[in-house]
Motif scaffolding. Structure first.
Motif, PDB file in Angstrom:
ATOM      1  N   ARG A  93       8.034  -7.191   6.186  1.00 52.33           N
ATOM      2  CA  ARG A  93       6.820  -6.719   6.178  1.00 52.33           C
ATOM      3  C   ARG A  93       5.440  -6.533   6.481  1.00 52.33           C
ATOM      4  O   ARG A  93       5.093  -6.804   6.524  1.00 52.33           O
ATOM      5  CB  ARG A  93       7.414  -6.556   4.572  1.00 52.33           C
ATOM      6  CG  ARG A  93       8.844  -6.141   4.201  1.00 52.33           C
ATOM      7  CD  ARG A  93       9.545  -6.130   2.584  1.00 52.33           C
ATOM      8  NE  ARG A  93      10.697  -5.877   2.256  1.00 52.33           N
ATOM      9  CZ  ARG A  93      10.840  -5.175   2.291  1.00 52.33           C
ATOM     10  NH1 ARG A  93      10.011  -3.541   2.178  1.00 52.33           N
ATOM     11  NH2 ARG A  93      12.422  -4.326   1.684  1.00 52.33           N
ATOM     12  N   HIS A 110       0.721  -2.675   3.151  1.00 51.08           N
ATOM     13  CA  HIS A 110      -0.234  -0.857   3.049  1.00 51.08           C
ATOM     14  C   HIS A 110      -1.143  -1.538   3.591  1.00 51.08           C
ATOM     15  O   HIS A 110      -1.957  -2.063   3.220  1.00 51.08           O
ATOM     16  CB  HIS A 110       0.322  -0.539   1.685  1.00 51.08           C
ATOM     17  CG  HIS A 110       1.361  -0.579   1.409  1.00 51.08           C
ATOM     18  ND1 HIS A 110       2.198   0.823   1.589  1.00 51.08           N
ATOM     19  CD2 HIS A 110       2.192  -1.224   0.242  1.00 51.08           C
ATOM     20  CE1 HIS A 110       3.244   0.626   0.891  1.00 51.08           C
ATOM     21  NE2 HIS A 110       3.890  -0.705   0.337  1.00 51.08           N
ATOM     22  N   GLY A 164       5.810   0.819  -6.871  1.00 50.31           N
ATOM     23  CA  GLY A 164       5.928   1.039  -7.863  1.00 50.31           C
ATOM     24  C   GLY A 164       4.705   2.138  -8.613  1.00 50.31           C
ATOM     25  O   GLY A 164       4.378   2.430  -7.872  1.00 50.31           O
ATOM     26  N   ASP A 179       1.217   6.799  -1.737  1.00 53.32           N
ATOM     27  CA  ASP A 179       1.478   5.638  -1.249  1.00 53.32           C
ATOM     28  C   ASP A 179       2.271   4.750  -1.403  1.00 53.32           C
ATOM     29  O   ASP A 179       3.592   4.084  -0.476  1.00 53.32           O
ATOM     30  CB  ASP A 179       0.818   5.477  -0.007  1.00 53.32           C
ATOM     31  CG  ASP A 179      -0.140   6.839   1.367  1.00 53.32           C
ATOM     32  OD1 ASP A 179       0.274   7.363   0.824  1.00 53.32           O
ATOM     33  OD2 ASP A 179      -1.682   6.097   1.690  1.00 53.32           O
ATOM     34  N   LEU A 180       1.984   3.560  -2.118  1.00 56.85           N
ATOM     35  CA  LEU A 180       1.484   2.024  -2.244  1.00 56.85           C
ATOM     36  C   LEU A 180       3.476   2.469  -2.911  1.00 56.85           C
ATOM     37  O   LEU A 180       4.411   1.830  -2.983  1.00 56.85           O
ATOM     38  CB  LEU A 180       0.957   1.646  -3.051  1.00 56.85           C
ATOM     39  CG  LEU A 180      -0.018   1.343  -2.624  1.00 56.85           C
ATOM     40  CD1 LEU A 180      -1.622   1.271  -3.908  1.00 56.85           C
ATOM     41  CD2 LEU A 180      -0.250   0.674  -1.462  1.00 56.85           C
ATOM     42  N   ALA A 181       3.694   3.876  -3.882  1.00 56.37           N
ATOM     43  CA  ALA A 181       5.147   3.452  -4.175  1.00 56.37           C
ATOM     44  C   ALA A 181       6.244   3.851  -3.165  1.00 56.37           C
ATOM     45  O   ALA A 181       7.471   2.941  -3.134  1.00 56.37           O
ATOM     46  CB  ALA A 181       5.378   4.972  -5.489  1.00 56.37           C
ATOM     47  N   GLY A 182       5.951   4.234  -2.042  1.00 55.95           N
ATOM     48  CA  GLY A 182       6.949   4.049  -1.239  1.00 55.95           C
ATOM     49  C   GLY A 182       7.253   2.943   0.081  1.00 55.95           C
ATOM     50  O   GLY A 182       6.495   1.440  -0.122  1.00 55.95           O
ATOM     51  N   GLU A 183       8.105   2.721   0.744  1.00 60.36           N
ATOM     52  CA  GLU A 183       8.290   1.849   1.305  1.00 60.36           C
ATOM     53  C   GLU A 183       7.625   1.933   3.085  1.00 60.36           C
ATOM     54  O   GLU A 183       7.556   0.896   3.791  1.00 60.36           O
ATOM     55  CB  GLU A 183      10.277   1.595   1.703  1.00 60.36           C
ATOM     56  CG  GLU A 183      10.304   0.565   1.047  1.00 60.36           C
ATOM     57  CD  GLU A 183      11.957   0.109   1.866  1.00 60.36           C
ATOM     58  OE1 GLU A 183      12.928   0.949   1.882  1.00 60.36           O
ATOM     59  OE2 GLU A 183      12.444  -1.388   2.009  1.00 60.36           O
ATOM     60  N   THR A 202       6.490  -3.433   1.076  1.00 57.46           N
ATOM     61  CA  THR A 202       6.714  -3.389   0.175  1.00 57.46           C
ATOM     62  C   THR A 202       6.318  -2.565  -1.214  1.00 57.46           C
ATOM     63  O   THR A 202       5.306  -2.262  -1.022  1.00 57.46           O
ATOM     64  CB  THR A 202       5.928  -4.653  -0.661  1.00 57.46           C
ATOM     65  OG1 THR A 202       5.741  -5.946  -0.052  1.00 57.46           O
ATOM     66  CG2 THR A 202       6.654  -5.122  -2.361  1.00 57.46           C
ATOM     67  N   PRO A 203       7.499  -1.830  -1.892  1.00 56.13           N
ATOM     68  CA  PRO A 203       6.953  -1.121  -2.633  1.00 56.13           C
ATOM     69  C   PRO A 203       5.991  -1.401  -3.763  1.00 56.13           C
ATOM     70  O   PRO A 203       6.761  -2.409  -4.450  1.00 56.13           O
ATOM     71  CB  PRO A 203       8.757  -0.230  -2.466  1.00 56.13           C
ATOM     72  CG  PRO A 203       9.412  -0.945  -2.162  1.00 56.13           C
ATOM     73  CD  PRO A 203       8.938  -1.735  -1.518  1.00 56.13           C
ATOM     74  N   ARG A 228       8.993  -1.508   7.330  1.00 55.73           N
ATOM     75  CA  ARG A 228       8.548  -1.556   6.016  1.00 55.73           C
ATOM     76  C   ARG A 228       7.264  -2.027   5.642  1.00 55.73           C
ATOM     77  O   ARG A 228       7.285  -3.047   6.209  1.00 55.73           O
ATOM     78  CB  ARG A 228      10.161  -2.213   5.700  1.00 55.73           C
ATOM     79  CG  ARG A 228      11.552  -0.827   6.226  1.00 55.73           C
ATOM     80  CD  ARG A 228      11.353   0.323   5.338  1.00 55.73           C
ATOM     81  NE  ARG A 228      11.978   1.309   5.129  1.00 55.73           N
ATOM     82  CZ  ARG A 228      11.444   2.054   6.528  1.00 55.73           C
ATOM     83  NH1 ARG A 228      10.782   1.979   6.821  1.00 55.73           N
ATOM     84  NH2 ARG A 228      12.612   3.060   6.659  1.00 55.73           N
TER      85      ARG A 228
END
Ligand code: ADP
Ligand code: MG
Length: 666
Positions: A393, A396, A241, A272-276, A238-239, A236
């Motif tokens: 975590r 990314h 947003g 990509d960054l928006a997700g977990e 960090t998303p 996982r």
């Protein structure tokens, strides 16, 4: 055990179980990597002899290659100047002819009257010049006889003998693939493929066999990559947003508009960054295509959400260079930025954005806080930063490379990454004008260079690659700088950049060049990456024929970074001295500045295994696969691997072996 049941363990037997392989031959074979029966079975012929018709002796004509079969009547040894000739009278039902062997005197004793022989060769006058022969059975004279990569120590003939012996074990080869799968993919059974590889009945059989074995190779690679992808699904990140105010300001601070390719890259990164699921994206683009701008965007996305971003570079020089680019922008945005290298250690605790070498960042930054990592020019299969991320975590990750890799190769080496390509550079660039001249006209190159210097431009002179060590390269560069200062570049301010400069000296030198206080940098290949001075518009590469295509392309990327017309002057040794491949490289550089096109040429010239440093990864050291020709197989292997992630079978060991060296985490 029932007869006919495969016993795969027999493939591990040493080659010396074969007749004709004693301790001496065994040692020589080992140098070719042939230690076991299995190795011998997997020894790929690099070509096959073409078909040649079998003729009766009286029907031989012309000089075309032909095969004759008959009985030895008599033999004699003859000396002709330095040559030793073995001559044998050979007869078939229609007539007799003298067959001639060159420099194989020992054969005179073996060719006894009454012996049946099969000879492949051609008429020379009234004699038959023998190219290959069989004294028992048919191995060397057959149509499509395999031609193995041989050495001075081990002849093709010996290799044929060894492989022929090993073929007695071909039925011990088991097929690692489920039968349903090979049938669906229209591939021959593996044991059949092994036999056909060495004993094709038609040219096409050999190729079909190669493709089957290539498929297995590609599948092993793709299985490993698929597992890696799978492994990541549990992890996982960090998303982050949607994009916020900081990156909005970043856009307004930049002195230019982003190109469509940059915008697309940013869009993909934002998604990509928006997700977990941790981003694992490769940002591929030629030198100067504007990747760094995109990378900084990704880093600022981490910062604006209260996390950290880190930019990791493989060398101190590159890290410093990145820092110099990034810091002024960060300053304007009010983002605290720190540099972390062996010689410069800013206080990282206060920084939202850290630039440094891979190793130091991995040790020095609290990775729990790291939301975005940009990894620049690091070969993926060197040090995997994953090992450093223990619990919690993971960041990314954006992998950035200026080494254009053809699509097929990207699929193998980066098969588990999403790929973003920046294909078009900013529109204000003029393509670099490249010319190639040989050294007797080198003075013309310096005249062109000094003309540009007088117009206020700056220049690079790249020293030849002859010296082996970094230290002797440094010394040679310094001598060359002095020579040029007294000669071709008299009256200009010349600096010398090499890998033995202390970091502060190097920084100072770069700062002076940046500020225009130096006209020319004489340099070793350390300028290959990272140096970015828009006013430097001309480069001379000395003895350019010694450099690889990729390296020349990277070097050339140091000019053409501003709006001015730039020039790259390749000076080679005399054309007569150059290999064909060196000429082809230089021609290609003159013809195009497109890195992807050049990568394709490089692939053609060098073969896939050695392309652009991918060799060191080991992952593309294929024995059977040819990436260009086997693109379809590669795609197929990728699909099959997706279905087989839970596969348990004989390929597993190979997957483990291949990836063990590359994954610290494994
Ligand atoms: P790369 O990292 O791909 O080698 P950079 O990001 O360092 O390329 O960009 C090379 C040069 O082009 C830099 O001087 C940069 O400021 C400039 N540049 C980047 N993007 C643009 C753009 N959209 N328009 C004009 N110049 C740009
Ligand atoms: Mg850059």
């Amino acid at each position: 055990m029932l007869p006919g049941t495969p016993r795969p363990e027999r493939l591990d037997l040493s080659v010396d179980v074969l007749t004709g392989v004693g301790p001496t031959v065994k040692k020589k074979l080992a140098k070719l990597g042939l230690r076991t029966i299995g190795d011998a079975l997997a020894y790929r012929p690099h070509r096959y002899e073409p078909a040649a018709p079998e003729r009766r002796i009286t029907e031989l004509f012309g000089e075309d290659e032909a095969v004759i079969a008959g009985e030895v009547r008599s033999t004699r040894l003859q000396r002709a100047r330095r040559l030793k000739l073995v001559k044998a009278r050979v007869a078939d039902a229609t007539g007799e002819i003298t067959a001639v062997w060159f420099n194989q005197a020992w054969l005179a004793d073996r060719l006894v009257p009454g012996m049946q022989v099969r000879l492949r060769g051609s008429l020379r006058g009234r004699e038959f010049a023998v190219r290959s022969y069989d004294l028992d059975g048919v191995a060397s004279t057959a149509d499509f006889a395999p031609v193995y990569p041989a050495t001075e120590e081990v002849s093709v003939k010996k290799l044929r003998e060894v492989v022929a012996g090993a073929l007695g074990y071909a039925r011990d080869v088991v097929d690692p693939l489920p039968a349903a799968l090979t049938a669906a993919a229209a591939l021959p059974d593996r044991a059949d493929a092994v036999v056909a590889l060495h004993r094709p009945r038609r040219e096409a059989d050999g190729e079909r066999a190669r493709r089957r074995l290539a498929f297995d190779e590609l599948l092993v690679l793709q299985l490993g990559l698929a597992r890696r992808r799978e492994g990541r699904e549990e992890e996982r990140a960090t998303p982050l947003g949607a994009p916020g105010e900081l990156v909005e300001r970043y856009r307004t601070v930049l002195p230019f508009r982003l190109t469509p390719d940059q915008e697309r890259a940013i869009g993909e990164i934002d998604a990509d960054l928006a997700g977990e699921v941790p981003m694992e994206r490769l940002l591929q683009g030629d030198v100067g295509s504007g990747k760094t701008v995109v990378a900084l965007y990704a880093l600022l996305r981490a910062v604006e959400t209260g996390h950290r971003g880190a930019l990791m570079a493989p060398t101190e020089t590159l890290a410093e260079q990145h820092f110099l680019t990034i810091e002024p922008i960060c300053l304007e945005l009010g983002v605290v930025c720190a540099l972390l290298t062996r010689s410069v250690k800013h206080d990282v605790a206060q920084a939202a954005l850290v630039v440094g070498t891979h190793a130091l960042i991995q040790e020095g930054v609290d990775l729990g806080d790291l939301a975005v990592a940009v990894v620049d020019e690091q070969h993926r299969f060197g040090v995997e930063q994953r090992a450093a991320i223990k619990a919690g975590r993971r960041p990314h990750t954006l992998h950035m490379t200026a080494t254009p890799i053809p699509r097929t190769l990207a699929l193998t080496v980066y098969g588990d990454l999403s790929v973003t390509e920046i294909a078009k550079p900013p529109a204000n660039r003029k393509p670099i004008v490249t010319s190639w001249i040989s050294e007797e006209r080198a003075s013309e190159a310096y005249r062109r260079l000094t003309r540009l210097l007088k117009e206020g431009r700056q220049a690079y002179v790249v020293c030849p690659l002859i010296e082996q060590s970094e230290t002797s390269r440094a010394r040679a560069a310094e001598q060359e700088a002095e020579r040029l200062q007294r000669g071709e570049l008299r009256g200009f301010r010349v600096g010398c950049l090499h890998g033995r400069l202390r970091p502060d000296a190097r920084r100072e030198l770069m700062a002076r060049f940046n500020a225009g206080d130096l006209d020319v940098l004489v340099a070793t290949t350390v300028i290959e990456v990272g140096v970015d001075v828009a006013n430097a518009t001309v480069m001379i590469v000395q003895e350019a024929d010694r450099f690889g295509l990729a390296q020349l392309h990277q070097l050339r990327g140091r000019v053409g970074r501003g709006a001015e017309q730039s020039y790259c002057l390749l000076v080679s040794r005399r054309k007569e001295e150059l290999t064909e491949s060196a000429q082809a490289r230089l021609d290609a550089l003159v013809a195009t500045t497109d890195g992807f096109e050049l990568a394709e040429v490089d692939l053609e010239l060098r073969g896939e295994g050695q392309l652009m440093g991918t060799r060191q990864s080991g992952l593309t050291d294929f024995r059977f696969a040819r990436l260009r020709a086997d693109r379809d197989l590669l795609e197929q292997a990728r699909e099959v691997a997706e279905q087989l992630v839970d596969y348990q079978g004989p390929l597993n060991d190979e997957v483990d072996a291949l990836f063990a060296e590359h994954d610290l985490a494994a």
